[in-house]
Write a protein that holds these residues in place. Structure first.
Motif, PDB file in Angstrom:
ATOM      1  N   GLY A 103       0.629  -1.150  -0.084  1.00  0.00           N
ATOM      2  CA  GLY A 103      -0.162  -0.080   0.207  1.00  0.00           C
ATOM      3  C   GLY A 103       0.731   1.337  -0.005  1.00  0.00           C
ATOM      4  O   GLY A 103       0.266   2.553   0.264  1.00  0.00           O
ATOM      5  N   ALA A 104       2.157   1.346  -0.420  1.00  0.00           N
ATOM      6  CA  ALA A 104       2.912   2.513  -0.403  1.00  0.00           C
ATOM      7  C   ALA A 104       2.239   3.366  -1.247  1.00  0.00           C
ATOM      8  O   ALA A 104       1.984   3.065  -2.544  1.00  0.00           O
ATOM      9  N   GLU A 105       2.412   4.751  -0.913  1.00  0.00           N
ATOM     10  CA  GLU A 105       1.910   6.006  -1.893  1.00  0.00           C
ATOM     11  C   GLU A 105       3.117   6.259  -2.736  1.00  0.00           C
ATOM     12  O   GLU A 105       2.821   6.690  -3.937  1.00  0.00           O
ATOM     13  N   PHE A 106       4.558   6.194  -2.147  1.00  0.00           N
ATOM     14  CA  PHE A 106       5.596   6.438  -2.685  1.00  0.00           C
ATOM     15  C   PHE A 106       6.625   5.586  -2.687  1.00  0.00           C
ATOM     16  O   PHE A 106       6.613   4.953  -1.350  1.00  0.00           O
ATOM     17  N   VAL A 107       7.343   4.993  -3.502  1.00  0.00           N
ATOM     18  CA  VAL A 107       8.470   4.160  -3.570  1.00  0.00           C
ATOM     19  C   VAL A 107       9.618   5.066  -3.739  1.00  0.00           C
ATOM     20  O   VAL A 107       9.930   5.431  -4.833  1.00  0.00           O
ATOM     21  N   VAL A 108      10.533   4.662  -2.833  1.00  0.00           N
ATOM     22  CA  VAL A 108      11.916   5.145  -3.154  1.00  0.00           C
ATOM     23  C   VAL A 108      13.048   3.867  -3.532  1.00  0.00           C
ATOM     24  O   VAL A 108      12.786   2.829  -2.995  1.00  0.00           O
ATOM     25  N   GLN A 109      13.747   4.183  -4.443  1.00  0.00           N
ATOM     26  CA  GLN A 109      14.893   3.392  -4.771  1.00  0.00           C
ATOM     27  C   GLN A 109      16.284   3.950  -4.491  1.00  0.00           C
ATOM     28  O   GLN A 109      16.452   4.941  -4.897  1.00  0.00           O
ATOM     29  N   MET A 110      16.987   3.079  -4.120  1.00  0.00           N
ATOM     30  CA  MET A 110      18.389   3.807  -3.596  1.00  0.00           C
ATOM     31  C   MET A 110      19.501   2.520  -3.515  1.00  0.00           C
ATOM     32  O   MET A 110      18.944   1.356  -3.264  1.00  0.00           O
ATOM     33  N   ASP A 111      20.616   2.838  -3.665  1.00  0.00           N
ATOM     34  CA  ASP A 111      21.986   1.801  -3.511  1.00  0.00           C
ATOM     35  C   ASP A 111      22.057   1.680  -1.943  1.00  0.00           C
ATOM     36  O   ASP A 111      21.712   2.417  -1.101  1.00  0.00           O
TER      37      ASP A 111
END
Length: 262
Positions: free
Chosen positions: A106-114
């Motif tokens: 249910g995430a509204e925002f998804v962050v991708q990072m190393d």
């Protein structure tokens, strides 16, 4: 006679109630992951969760991630999740697995990072605030916009490769993005759903290029904000010659409307 005037109660920041999942693929990041998870989970985002996707790291990263998750989830169940994949199968596929999990939660925002501490987690609230203030579907932490910077330990060869690769991709795909290969991004849920993650072609680092391309094709707003990109804290880079060749070929494949590889 009136009483003392009360000071107005400060309003909560615009990101206070946003649900955010931070997706971090790992392969042999046993030294870096504890430091990264501590910094991510310390962010002033009450509805933030972290998803680690480990590709059966031989250095025990998956086992360490399980321990970190167990400790984090005592305070708030579900705050940290670990996905274990059977083998190293490309950072793009690891990101896709983590993104699917984030959407399912249910995430509204998804962050991708190393995982290597080259990205500063403390920038995430700014990325989220930018998305909320502008309606952007994608916010990119960019090394190449004004005020962005690179580690001094990056040699001339790597700088030329990164800049030249970005110019090459922009020439072919006309993305208008300065940091087309950057991996520090915040996605709005609706954009990831519209992209249809099951149709993404790229398994390696060219995943960054393809996702930018698909986002641009959707007409979603893309904003770059400046970051400092640091050299990895520990371990070795996973970018091989084969990965670089894949990234060179991908723009042509996208322009030709290639179908999903099975």
């Amino acid at each position: 006679m009136t009483g003392p005037r009360l000071a107005p109660r400060p309003l909560p920041p615009p990101w206070a109630d946003a649900s955010v999942s931070v997706v971090v693929p790992t392969y042999n990041e046993a030294t870096n992951l504890p430091k990264l998870s501590e910094r991510v989970l310390a962010l002033p985002l009450p509805n933030l969760g972290m998803i680690v996707v480990d590709d059966n790291s031989p250095d025990g990263t998956g086992r360490i991630a399980d321990g970190l998750a167990a400790a984090a989830n005592v305070e708030r169940p579900g705050r940290m999740t670990v996905l274990h994949r059977e083998a190293k199968d490309g950072i793009g596929r690891a990101y896709l697995a983590g993104m699917r999990e984030a959407l399912a939660r249910g995430a509204e925002f998804v962050v991708q990072m190393d995982a290597d501490l080259s990205h500063e987690p403390e920038v995430i609230p700014q990325m989220l605030g930018t998305a909320l203030a502008t309606g952007a579907g994608l916010v990119i932490g960019s090394r190449y916009v004004p005020s962005g910077s690179l580690s001094e330990r990056w040699g001339l060869h790597r700088r030329l490769l990164s800049r030249g690769g970005g110019a090459y991709v922009n020439l072919l795909l006309r993305l208008g993005i300065r940091d087309v290969t950057g991996g520090f991004k915040l996605w709005r849920r609706e954009v990831l759903e519209a992209i249809d993650l099951d149709t993404v072609l790229s398994g390696g680092f060219s995943f960054q290029i393809e996702m930018n391309y698909r986002c641009r094709r959707l007409g979603a707003r893309i904003i770059e904000i400046p970051i400092h990109f640091e050299e990895r804290f520990s371990g070795t880079s996973k970018i091989s010659f084969a990965v670089q060749v894949e990234a060179l070929k991908l723009p042509f494949h996208l322009l030709l409307g290639g179908r999903r590889r099975r």
